[in-house]
Design a protein around this motif. Structure first.
Motif, PDB file in Angstrom:
ATOM      1  N   VAL A   1       0.345 -80.711   8.129  1.00 18.31           N
ATOM      2  CA  VAL A   1       1.203 -79.551   7.862  1.00 18.31           C
ATOM      3  C   VAL A   1       2.476 -79.669   8.687  1.00 18.31           C
ATOM      4  O   VAL A   1       3.569 -79.341   8.235  1.00 18.31           O
ATOM      5  CB  VAL A   1       0.452 -78.243   8.192  1.00 18.31           C
ATOM      6  N   GLY A   2       2.331 -80.165   9.909  1.00 25.02           N
ATOM      7  CA  GLY A   2       3.472 -80.366  10.792  1.00 25.02           C
ATOM      8  C   GLY A   2       3.008 -80.662  12.203  1.00 25.02           C
ATOM      9  O   GLY A   2       1.834 -80.512  12.528  1.00 25.02           O
ATOM     10  N   VAL A   3       3.935 -81.109  13.028  1.00 30.82           N
ATOM     11  CA  VAL A   3       3.665 -81.371  14.443  1.00 30.82           C
ATOM     12  C   VAL A   3       4.205 -80.212  15.268  1.00 30.82           C
ATOM     13  O   VAL A   3       5.322 -79.731  15.039  1.00 30.82           O
ATOM     14  CB  VAL A   3       4.317 -82.697  14.892  1.00 30.82           C
ATOM     15  N   GLN A   4       3.407 -79.773  16.235  1.00 30.44           N
ATOM     16  CA  GLN A   4       3.806 -78.684  17.118  1.00 30.44           C
ATOM     17  C   GLN A   4       4.258 -79.180  18.481  1.00 30.44           C
ATOM     18  O   GLN A   4       5.267 -78.717  19.014  1.00 30.44           O
ATOM     19  CB  GLN A   4       2.638 -77.705  17.317  1.00 30.44           C
ATOM     20  N   VAL A   5       3.504 -80.107  19.067  1.00 31.55           N
ATOM     21  CA  VAL A   5       3.699 -80.477  20.478  1.00 31.55           C
ATOM     22  C   VAL A   5       3.625 -81.986  20.657  1.00 31.55           C
ATOM     23  O   VAL A   5       2.833 -82.664  20.002  1.00 31.55           O
ATOM     24  CB  VAL A   5       2.605 -79.806  21.362  1.00 31.55           C
TER      25      VAL A   5
ATOM     26  N   ASN B   1       2.783 -92.797  27.499  1.00 33.22           N
ATOM     27  CA  ASN B   1       1.692 -92.333  26.652  1.00 33.22           C
ATOM     28  C   ASN B   1       1.871 -90.840  26.419  1.00 33.22           C
ATOM     29  O   ASN B   1       2.416 -90.137  27.269  1.00 33.22           O
ATOM     30  CB  ASN B   1       0.347 -92.606  27.342  1.00 33.22           C
ATOM     31  N   SER B   2       1.424 -90.343  25.282  1.00 33.39           N
ATOM     32  CA  SER B   2       1.507 -88.902  25.017  1.00 33.39           C
ATOM     33  C   SER B   2       0.546 -88.535  23.901  1.00 33.39           C
ATOM     34  O   SER B   2      -0.019 -89.402  23.227  1.00 33.39           O
ATOM     35  CB  SER B   2       2.937 -88.500  24.630  1.00 33.39           C
ATOM     36  N   SER B   3       0.381 -87.238  23.717  1.00 35.46           N
ATOM     37  CA  SER B   3      -0.483 -86.709  22.667  1.00 35.46           C
ATOM     38  C   SER B   3       0.379 -85.908  21.690  1.00 35.46           C
ATOM     39  O   SER B   3       1.063 -84.962  22.081  1.00 35.46           O
ATOM     40  CB  SER B   3      -1.562 -85.802  23.276  1.00 35.46           C
ATOM     41  N   THR B   4       0.342 -86.307  20.422  1.00 38.57           N
ATOM     42  CA  THR B   4       1.113 -85.620  19.380  1.00 38.57           C
ATOM     43  C   THR B   4       0.176 -84.678  18.640  1.00 38.57           C
ATOM     44  O   THR B   4      -0.712 -85.111  17.902  1.00 38.57           O
ATOM     45  CB  THR B   4       1.742 -86.639  18.417  1.00 38.57           C
ATOM     46  N   ARG B   5       0.344 -83.378  18.846  1.00 39.16           N
ATOM     47  CA  ARG B   5      -0.560 -82.341  18.307  1.00 39.16           C
ATOM     48  C   ARG B   5      -0.123 -81.969  16.888  1.00 39.16           C
ATOM     49  O   ARG B   5       0.944 -81.394  16.684  1.00 39.16           O
ATOM     50  CB  ARG B   5      -0.563 -81.117  19.209  1.00 39.16           C
ATOM     51  N   THR B   6      -0.976 -82.299  15.918  1.00 38.77           N
ATOM     52  CA  THR B   6      -0.622 -82.188  14.507  1.00 38.77           C
ATOM     53  C   THR B   6      -1.530 -81.199  13.785  1.00 38.77           C
ATOM     54  O   THR B   6      -2.752 -81.350  13.801  1.00 38.77           O
ATOM     55  CB  THR B   6      -0.731 -83.570  13.830  1.00 38.77           C
ATOM     56  N   LEU B   7      -0.936 -80.204  13.138  1.00 43.39           N
ATOM     57  CA  LEU B   7      -1.683 -79.244  12.328  1.00 43.39           C
ATOM     58  C   LEU B   7      -1.969 -79.884  10.979  1.00 43.39           C
ATOM     59  O   LEU B   7      -1.067 -80.437  10.345  1.00 43.39           O
ATOM     60  CB  LEU B   7      -0.876 -77.960  12.150  1.00 43.39           C
ATOM     61  N   VAL B   8      -3.234 -79.830  10.544  1.00 42.10           N
ATOM     62  CA  VAL B   8      -3.626 -80.494   9.298  1.00 42.10           C
ATOM     63  C   VAL B   8      -4.457 -79.563   8.423  1.00 42.10           C
ATOM     64  O   VAL B   8      -5.035 -78.573   8.890  1.00 42.10           O
ATOM     65  CB  VAL B   8      -4.445 -81.776   9.573  1.00 42.10           C
TER      66      VAL B   8
ATOM     67  N   ALA C   1       7.122 -69.669  13.147  1.00 39.11           N
ATOM     68  CA  ALA C   1       6.428 -69.282  14.382  1.00 39.11           C
ATOM     69  C   ALA C   1       6.997 -70.029  15.580  1.00 39.11           C
ATOM     70  O   ALA C   1       7.210 -69.443  16.656  1.00 39.11           O
ATOM     71  CB  ALA C   1       4.933 -69.556  14.255  1.00 39.11           C
ATOM     72  N   MET C   2       7.259 -71.316  15.414  1.00 40.06           N
ATOM     73  CA  MET C   2       7.768 -72.123  16.523  1.00 40.06           C
ATOM     74  C   MET C   2       9.211 -71.770  16.891  1.00 40.06           C
ATOM     75  O   MET C   2       9.638 -72.023  18.020  1.00 40.06           O
ATOM     76  CB  MET C   2       7.658 -73.607  16.168  1.00 40.06           C
TER      77      MET C   2
END
Length: 369
Positions: free
Chosen positions: A164-168, A293-300, A320-321
């Protein structure tokens, strides 16, 4: 898990980090969120691998668009976080859910389904009815690494989700107790040289970006830590605060509140630049370790969800963002906003997928020799 098995698994993870590190810092990233959102290094895929990956991996596609009445008033949407409550993914998800409630006009409820470094929750998300009323979070590259390793026997792959999109995008970091003896990453490395496999280093589970980061540090420094995997960031942090481990490989957002309380010291950040949340903490590169390194938080949502519904959810996520209240609360939580729409998030996911499988296969083959 026996040490020999853990090392084999971990080696497969370690080889992937260098490639994913480039993915987290390439200038070819999609456009960032509005200027109100905190600035972060773009998580775009490495320029040398993204075209080949995109060609090799067919990105998941939404079903053909059709006119729908979504969301129906009186119905609620469930958002599944595949980690225990209290971690930075969970915090960000709950803040996003509150904002999407306002944008959609219906309740958005959060549930936690932790287990196996997010594999358990992702398995459920993939099987949800594709009607838009069930969503979830997938953290990259953790998700890619899970289904790229045949030993994990994952029942899902990229084709089973529609972003759906990436938040963080949350950079990785190393934390220790503030009262402990370690002031730098070199202190940890020196201790591990003096006591091989005795310095306990926690992560949020096997085949996650944090687990991968520890072994990349081992490779870069030539030492061996005692790996301790937990079922998510929250129990990893609890173990650190309880002095059950010596150090934790987590993310900036995991350490901020405990650092403000004076309980945790961040000794290194795995990013190209210092974190604005920890300006005094040197990057790992500054300390001589070429690790990002990082974590890509993705809404699915599950594959098969109609495109029109995906578009509605993506627009609600963006709205919302963009809200100043959301931006401020994410800032307070130490979470770096980085919006990608559905198309950009899908392309980013696909660009990481094929290289992850290739590297896992390569290192597994080497481990058998």
């Amino acid at each position: 898990m026996k040490r020999k098995q853990l090392v084999a698994l971990s080696l497969s993870v370690a080889a992937a980090l260098t490639l994913f590190a480039a993915a987290c810092s390439s200038p070819a990233a999609p456009a960032a969120a509005p200027t109100a959102a905190p600035k972060a290094a773009a998580p775009a895929a490495a320029a040398t691998t993204a075209p080949a990956a995109a060609a090799a991996t067919k990105a998941p596609e939404a079903a053909p668009a059709k006119k729908v009445n979504f969301p129906e008033q009186g119905k609620s949407i469930m958002l599944t976080v595949p980690f225990p409550a209290g971690g930075s993914t969970d915090i960000g998800a709950r803040l996003l859910a509150a904002g999407m409630e306002k944008a959609l006009g219906v309740s958005v409820q959060v549930q936690n389904k932790g287990g196996a470094g997010s594999q358990s929750g992702l398995s459920e998300i993939a099987k949800y009815k594709p009607d838009g009323y069930s969503m979830g979070f997938a953290n990259l590259p953790t998700t890619n690494l899970i289904y790229s390793d045949p030993d994990r026997k994952a029942i899902f792959a990229a084709k089973d989700f529609i972003p759906v999109g990436v938040q963080v995008v949350d950079p990785s970091a190393i934390g220790v107790t503030a009262s402990g003896p370690f002031k730098t990453v070199k202190d940890l490395v020196d201790a591990a040289k003096a006591q091989p496999e005795k310095i306990k280093f926690g992560s949020d589970g096997p085949m996650t970006d944090d687990h991968l980061g520890i072994f990349q540090l081992e490779k870069a420094s030539g030492v061996k830590f005692a790996m301790v995997g937990f079922d998510g960031a929250a129990p990893n942090m609890a173990a650190l605060l309880g002095d059950h481990i010596d150090a934790s490989f987590g993310h900036v957002g995991d350490f901020l509140s405990s650092s403000k309380a004076g309980n945790v010291r961040v000794v290194g950040v795995a990013d190209k630049e210092r974190s604005k949340f920890f300006p005094d903490a040197q990057t790992l590169q500054e300390q001589g370790f070429n690790i990002t390194n990082s974590s890509t938080r993705t809404l699915v949502v599950p594959a098969g969800t109609p495109k029109e519904i995906v578009d509605i959810l993506s627009a609600a996520m963006k709205k919302a963002m963009d809200e100043p209240d959301h931006v401020q609360k994410m800032q307070d939580a130490g979470l770096t906003l980085r919006y990608m729409n559905s198309a950009d998030a899908t392309a980013f996911w696909a660009s990481m997928d094929a290289p992850a499988k290739a590297l896992v296969d390569e290192v597994r083959a080497a481990a058998k020799q």
